[in-house]
Design an enzyme around this catalytic site. Sequence first.
Site, short mmCIF file in Angstrom:
data_model
loop_
_atom_site.label_atom_id
_atom_site.label_comp_id
_atom_site.label_asym_id
_atom_site.label_seq_id
_atom_site.Cartn_x
_atom_site.Cartn_y
_atom_site.Cartn_z
N SER A 145 0.82 -1.44 -0.15
CA SER A 145 -0.22 -0.11 -0.02
C SER A 145 1.06 1.03 0.22
CB SER A 145 -0.66 0.11 1.90
OG SER A 145 -1.00 1.33 1.38
N TYR A 158 -1.99 -0.36 10.63
CA TYR A 158 -1.19 -0.40 9.28
C TYR A 158 -0.32 -0.08 8.47
CZ TYR A 158 -3.45 -1.26 4.44
OH TYR A 158 -3.02 -1.88 2.70
N1 NAP Z 1 -8.51 -1.35 -1.34
C1 NAP Z 1 -7.47 -0.46 -1.22
O1 NAP Z 1 -8.28 0.62 -1.56
C2 NAP Z 1 -6.87 -1.46 -0.60
C3 NAP Z 1 -4.94 -0.31 -0.87
C4 NAP Z 1 -4.00 -0.24 -1.28
C5 NAP Z 1 -3.62 -1.97 -1.00
N2 NAP Z 1 -4.99 -2.77 -0.21
C6 NAP Z 1 -4.22 -3.82 0.30
O2 NAP Z 1 -4.60 -4.59 -1.33
C7 NAP Z 1 -5.28 -6.31 -0.46
C8 NAP Z 1 -6.87 -6.70 -0.77
O3 NAP Z 1 -7.85 -5.77 -0.09
P1 NAP Z 1 -9.65 -4.89 -0.38
O4 NAP Z 1 -9.51 -4.10 -0.25
O5 NAP Z 1 -9.42 -5.91 -1.02
O6 NAP Z 1 -9.64 -5.95 0.65
P2 NAP Z 1 -11.22 -6.67 1.10
O7 NAP Z 1 -11.89 -6.63 0.54
O8 NAP Z 1 -11.31 -6.76 2.68
O9 NAP Z 1 -11.10 -8.47 1.16
C9 NAP Z 1 -10.08 -8.75 1.52
C10 NAP Z 1 -9.81 -10.16 1.47
O10 NAP Z 1 -9.21 -11.63 2.71
C11 NAP Z 1 -9.62 -12.04 3.70
N3 NAP Z 1 -8.99 -12.12 4.38
C12 NAP Z 1 -8.77 -10.93 5.84
N4 NAP Z 1 -8.04 -11.45 7.22
C13 NAP Z 1 -7.78 -12.99 6.43
C14 NAP Z 1 -7.39 -13.45 7.25
N5 NAP Z 1 -7.54 -13.07 8.25
N6 NAP Z 1 -6.86 -14.81 6.50
C15 NAP Z 1 -7.96 -15.49 5.05
N7 NAP Z 1 -8.22 -14.10 5.00
C16 NAP Z 1 -8.38 -12.81 5.58
C17 NAP Z 1 -11.20 -11.63 3.43
O11 NAP Z 1 -12.63 -12.50 3.72
P3 NAP Z 1 -12.88 -13.30 4.74
O12 NAP Z 1 -13.17 -11.68 5.94
O13 NAP Z 1 -13.92 -13.87 4.82
O14 NAP Z 1 -11.66 -13.71 6.16
C18 NAP Z 1 -11.73 -10.76 2.03
O15 NAP Z 1 -11.33 -12.23 1.04
C19 NAP Z 1 -5.02 -6.09 0.84
O16 NAP Z 1 -3.86 -6.78 1.41
C20 NAP Z 1 -4.76 -4.43 1.32
O17 NAP Z 1 -3.88 -4.22 2.23
C21 NAP Z 1 -5.92 -2.23 -0.64
#
Ligand code: NAP
Length: 239
Positions: A145, A158
Amino acid sequence: MNETPTAMITGASRGLGRALAAGLAREGFALIVDARNAAALQAAADWIRAAGGPGKGRVTAIAGDVTDPAHRAALRQAAEAAGRLDLLVNNAGTLGASPLPALADYPPDELRTAFEVNVIAPVAVTQLMLPLLRASGGAVLNITSDAAVEAYAGWGGYGAAKAALEQASNVLAAEELALRVWWVDPGDLRTDMHQLAFPGEDISDRPEPESVVPAFVRLVSERLPSGRYRAAHLMPVAP
Ligand SMILES: NC(=O)c1ccc[n+]([C@@H]2O[C@H](COP(=O)([O-])OP(=O)(O)OC[C@H]3O[C@@H](n4cnc5c(N)ncnc54)[C@H](OP(=O)(O)O)[C@@H]3O)[C@@H](O)[C@H]2O)c1
């Protein structure tokens, strides 16, 4: 010998992980995916299968928490059963405390959880998968990120965890010269995690996670050098 390239993506029940899984399925990858919520993961697996590609139908869904050693062992067993692993995507992550507190007020237990999920778990999953990845000359893709490198107030927990993941990736790249190790900032995306960071705010101006998939497909298919990337800089330019 299994001829179908295999990718493992953690946190693939929604958001970026699910979009990446569908994109890699279209590229012909068989997939191993996880998330904690089994019903949501199963629904996502069906959606990924429907996305098509020569690897379609080869989606193995294993519900569990990446911080749980028994679940990580189950992921390793799935990769062994597939007979190969070409790509590990450490995507599962947590925002930590929400609403985002200043470091002055950050509950230490929530900070510990952020590091468990965002740093310890991906390193531990990588350790288990390295023998298979070395055998295939594969790649590790860690999702990071801009909060890892920018000082945004409220993002200390984070951001510090993602910074640690970045340096772990950097060192892994220096140690595993036959592999590719990428750590990629996907940019702001319209996902549940992003909404948690901005509770009550309209985030509909943020792009859908599907929009950055071509950047990741380019990274994987061109096998670009190990290093840190921003998805926005990897987007293929239209001919
Ligand atoms: N969205 C943004 O703007 C953004 C920006 C920069 C970086 N990121 C990064 O992108 C990645 C994906 O984020 P996202 O935005 O797509 O998040 P999201 O929509 O909240 O999805 C997170 C996914 O990870 C799973 N998960 C969470 N904790 C887990 C655990 N302990 N064990 C196994 N699975 C787990 C969740 O399912 P369950 O809850 O069922 O486990 C879900 O499938 C992350 O690493 C995040 O830090 C996101």
